[in-house]
Motif scaffolding. Sequence first.
Motif, PDB file in Angstrom:
ATOM      1  N   PRO A   5      10.906   2.766 -18.760  1.00 40.55           N
ATOM      2  CA  PRO A   5      11.139   3.535 -17.542  1.00 40.55           C
ATOM      3  C   PRO A   5      11.878   4.860 -17.764  1.00 40.55           C
ATOM      4  N   HIS A   6      12.331   5.111 -18.998  1.00 40.13           N
ATOM      5  CA  HIS A   6      13.194   6.272 -19.247  1.00 40.13           C
ATOM      6  C   HIS A   6      12.533   7.303 -20.164  1.00 40.13           C
ATOM      7  N   VAL A  26       0.042   2.817 -29.328  1.00 38.86           N
ATOM      8  CA  VAL A  26       1.057   3.668 -28.701  1.00 38.86           C
ATOM      9  C   VAL A  26       0.496   4.282 -27.419  1.00 38.86           C
ATOM     10  N   LEU A  27       1.346   4.330 -26.397  1.00 39.18           N
ATOM     11  CA  LEU A  27       1.072   5.108 -25.198  1.00 39.18           C
ATOM     12  C   LEU A  27       2.131   6.189 -25.125  1.00 39.18           C
ATOM     13  N   VAL A  28       1.703   7.450 -25.168  1.00 38.03           N
ATOM     14  CA  VAL A  28       2.619   8.563 -24.989  1.00 38.03           C
ATOM     15  C   VAL A  28       2.385   9.097 -23.583  1.00 38.03           C
ATOM     16  N   GLU A  29       3.437   9.057 -22.783  1.00 42.47           N
ATOM     17  CA  GLU A  29       3.376   9.526 -21.401  1.00 42.47           C
ATOM     18  C   GLU A  29       4.117  10.855 -21.310  1.00 42.47           C
ATOM     19  N   HIS A  58       5.534   2.279 -25.820  1.00 38.73           N
ATOM     20  CA  HIS A  58       5.445   3.248 -24.722  1.00 38.73           C
ATOM     21  C   HIS A  58       6.529   4.302 -24.910  1.00 38.73           C
ATOM     22  N   ILE A  59       6.093   5.522 -25.148  1.00 37.44           N
ATOM     23  CA  ILE A  59       7.014   6.640 -25.347  1.00 37.44           C
ATOM     24  C   ILE A  59       6.859   7.585 -24.166  1.00 37.44           C
ATOM     25  N   LYS A  60       7.942   7.814 -23.434  1.00 35.51           N
ATOM     26  CA  LYS A  60       7.950   8.728 -22.288  1.00 35.51           C
ATOM     27  C   LYS A  60       8.578  10.035 -22.735  1.00 35.51           C
ATOM     28  N   VAL A  61       7.829  11.132 -22.617  1.00 36.08           N
ATOM     29  CA  VAL A  61       8.304  12.424 -23.077  1.00 36.08           C
ATOM     30  C   VAL A  61       8.406  13.373 -21.894  1.00 36.08           C
ATOM     31  N   GLU A  62       9.604  13.921 -21.684  1.00 36.25           N
ATOM     32  CA  GLU A  62       9.764  14.949 -20.662  1.00 36.25           C
ATOM     33  C   GLU A  62       9.188  16.239 -21.227  1.00 36.25           C
TER      34      GLU A  62
END
Length: 112
Positions: A5-6, A26-29, A58-62
Amino acid sequence: MPMNPHYALTEPLRDAVDSLSARWPVLVEFGAPWCPHCINAQPLLEQAFEDRHEQVQHIKVEDGKGQALGRSFKVKLWPTLIFLRDGAEVARLVRPTNAEDIRTALRRVDGD
């Protein structure tokens, strides 16, 4: 691994993402915490991850102007979800509007 979530505090290097995807699905968001499209996609991601994709990292990238990782993946709109397996892109969703599309891509990357 469950849904993350972060957003990452620091953007990972492209080499690190490629190396990780050679070992794990991998999922890059790419997105931003203030982006309305990104906010709307979060419940869809939660629903899709209910299918228990334990191996998917799951990697969340701003993302933002001048961010190297987003540019290396040619990200233009948020959120963009990029699904990687064996070091290659197997699916891409831009501004997803339903959980089923995300589920389908997760199954593809997870080998189901």
